[in-house]
Design a protein around this motif. Structure first.
Motif, short mmCIF file in Angstrom:
data_model
loop_
_atom_site.label_atom_id
_atom_site.label_comp_id
_atom_site.label_asym_id
_atom_site.label_seq_id
_atom_site.Cartn_x
_atom_site.Cartn_y
_atom_site.Cartn_z
N ALA A 69 0.85 -1.20 0.00
CA ALA A 69 0.00 0.00 0.00
C ALA A 69 0.88 1.24 0.00
CB ALA A 69 -0.88 0.01 1.24
N GLY A 73 4.23 8.31 -0.18
CA GLY A 73 5.65 7.97 -0.20
C GLY A 73 6.55 8.90 0.60
N THR A 74 5.99 9.60 1.58
CA THR A 74 6.84 10.55 2.34
C THR A 74 7.47 9.90 3.58
OG1 THR A 74 5.03 11.38 3.74
CG2 THR A 74 5.40 12.52 1.64
N SER A 135 4.93 17.16 7.44
CA SER A 135 4.65 16.88 6.03
C SER A 135 3.16 16.99 5.71
CB SER A 135 5.12 15.45 5.71
OG SER A 135 4.60 14.56 6.69
N SER A 140 -0.71 11.48 3.33
CA SER A 140 -2.12 11.06 3.32
C SER A 140 -2.54 10.53 4.69
CB SER A 140 -2.31 9.95 2.27
OG SER A 140 -1.69 8.76 2.72
N SER A 149 1.68 8.31 12.60
CA SER A 149 2.50 9.53 12.48
C SER A 149 1.92 10.65 13.31
CB SER A 149 2.53 9.99 11.03
OG SER A 149 2.95 8.95 10.21
N ALA A 150 2.79 11.48 13.81
CA ALA A 150 2.31 12.56 14.67
C ALA A 150 3.18 13.78 14.45
CB ALA A 150 2.33 12.08 16.10
#
Ligand SMILES: Cc1cc2nc3c(=O)[nH]c(=O)nc-3n(C[C@H](O)[C@H](O)[C@H](O)COP(=O)(O)OP(=O)(O)OC[C@H]3O[C@@H](n4cnc5c(N)ncnc54)[C@H](O)[C@@H]3O)c2cc1C
Length: 456
Positions: A69, A73-74, A135, A140, A149-150
């Motif tokens: 998935a 891509g960051t 970012s 997404s 992510s945070a």
């Protein structure tokens, strides 16, 4: 890998026109991510519905073909690099906000919605979704959830795990399912929502998320404190977190990072042994008291200056050092090793002192900054040539060992992906890893989802 003809036919049947890419140039664009590693997938598909995703997983499972998935891509860990080839499913076209429901404080979104676009859409309703990676304009919600992510606001508002009510997903078996609730409470069985969050696409593909919204406070004040040295700043972090007013950002920047930022960002960056950026939010009539409480805690041994921004321009000026950091590092070392270790806040002084000692021992340039209110430091090793690169790798293993000794863990927000897999046994007992492998086998018995990621 050459895809089996029957799988190619199934992909053509489900993904018409430009929803399937087989050309080398297009595949190349989905071969890499922000880790700068790469591996060419055999096909790229762009799902636009849950049903299509189910068909995709079933087809890949039938032919035992890897399926990775991808949001945007960051990620920094190689989590989207298709190391064994196979199919990349990019969710970039599944990007609708399906519902914003202020009464129930929730939003239902598809995984490809960009974090920044969601925040913009929530603004007129007076709400926000707390996870705020730097970012945000480019990453997404699917990627945010899969990596947990945070960003700076986590210290007060939590990460995706604390801000997600439910998910719709497709397991590696090809079975679609819902988990979680539309309610702000729920005690009905195992918490699969939290399990999928942070699983880096190794258990299931997320096709919909029900996100918990928070009312946006109308006031914000920014403070900047500089200290004699890193230990004094780290002790101030522990004092700030030990009093009742929780800041909505508490960022630490060490002396090496400050010097770097000053070289690249100019004179507005202060000369100091370390710096804290602190923000408090709330309603305007409570802010003065909050600023006073946090300032009292920030004062203490080693404080050199404490400034409170009085305008939007001053706020921007105070943040300039933090903003100059990322581009500055790449100019020194295109091969920077970017870790995001985390320790209990009270152990932060030991962590920053320990990192200084390791930098000296291995003769490696290390820049540390990050979300100190969570004990989460971005430890960036900046090797400038091959010899330094080797020393940096030896140093890294000792950084992780130090973190574990301090009751910390390998990653606060970036996840494990490809690059930290080998260190997992440092952080987790063999029994714990065994249970995790059992969970993986239940969701993805043939191991097709994002192979060779996360678990060693
Ligand atoms: C300039 C910059 C600043 C950054 N700042 C931060 C920061 O402050 N905090 C932070 O935590 N991170 C930060 N990051 C890292 C990165 O932005 C986050 O990890 C982000 O959440 C990744 O989102 P993405 O859409 O790019 O996901 P991707 O990189 O495409 O994917 C990440 C992971 O999610 C999985 N995935 C994606 N979509 C799905 C889905 N629908 N279902 C299941 N799995 C899925 C992928 O397989 C992969 O394992 C930063 C990166 C950059 C480049």
């Amino acid at each position: 890998m050459t895809l089996p003809t029957a799988l190619l036919e199934a992909l053509h049947a489900s993904f018409a026109g430009d929803a399937l890419s087989l050309g080398e140039a297009e595949r190349l664009a989905y071969a890499y991510d922000n880790s700068r590693r790469n591996a060419l997938p055999d096909a790229v598909v762009f799902p636009t519905s849950h049903e299509q995703t189910e068909a995709l997983v079933r087809a890949c499972r039938e032919h035992r073909v890897p399926l990775v998935a991808r949001g945007r891509g960051t990620n920094t860990t190689g989590a989207t690099v298709p190391v064994d080839g196979g199919v990349v499913a990019s969710f970039e076209r599944m990007n609708r906000i399906l519902r914003i429901d202020p009464d129930n404080r929730l939003a239902v979104v598809e995984p490809g919605v960009l974090n920044g676009d969601l925040q913009q859409a929530l603004k007129p309703h007076g709400f926000f979704w707390p996870p705020d990676p730097t970012s945000s304009p480019w990453c997404s919600i699917g990627g945010n959830l899969a990596c947990n992510s945070a960003g700076p606001r986590t210290v007060k508002y939590g990460s995706p795990r604390e801000n997600t009510l439910g998910l719709r997903a497709v397991a590696g078996t090809g079975v679609g399912f819902r988990c979680g609730t539309y309610t702000s409470k729920g005690s009905t069985g195992y918490d699969l929502t939290r399990l999928l969050i942070g699983s880096e696409g190794t258990l299931a593909l997320i096709t919909e998320a029900t996100l918990k919204l928070t009312p946006k406070p109308s006031g914000l004040r920014t403070l900047r404190a500089t200290y004699r040295d890193v230990s004094a700043a780290a002790r101030a972090v522990a004092r700030i977190m030990a009093q009742p007013v929780t800041p909505c950002a508490l960022e630490f920047i060490d002396d090496v990072a400050l010097k770097l930022a000053r070289d690249h960002g100019g004179d507005s960056v202060p000369v100091a042994g370390a710096m804290l950026m602190i923000e408090v939010d709330g309603e305007p009539d409570t802010l003065a008291g909050a600023v006073e409480a946090v300032s009292r805690a920030a004062r203490g041994d080693g404080l050199e200056s404490l400034q409170v921004a009085q305008s939007a321009e001053e706020t921007q000026a105070l943040w300039s050092a933090r903003k100059a950091l990322s581009p500055a590092q790449r100019t020194i070392s295109p091969n920077k090793i970017n870790e995001d270790v985390v320790v209990p806040v009270s152990r932060l002084p030991e962590l920053v002192d320990g990192i200084k000692a390791l930098a000296a021992k291995h003769d490696v340039l290390i820049v540390s900054f990050g979300h100190a209110g969570n004990g989460n430091l971005h430890v960036n090793l900046l090797p400038r040539d091959e010899a330094e690169r080797e020393r940096a790798h030896a140093c890294l293993a000792e950084v992780f060992a130090l973190v574990i000794r301090l009751d910390g863990t390998l990653s606060g927000e970036h996840g494990i992906g490809l690059v930290k897999r080998e260190f997992m046994p440092l952080a987790l007992q063999p029994e714990t890893l065994g249970l995790m492998r059992g969970v993986k086998a239940a969701f993805d018995p043939d191991g097709i989802l994002n192979p060779r990621k996360l678990l060693p």
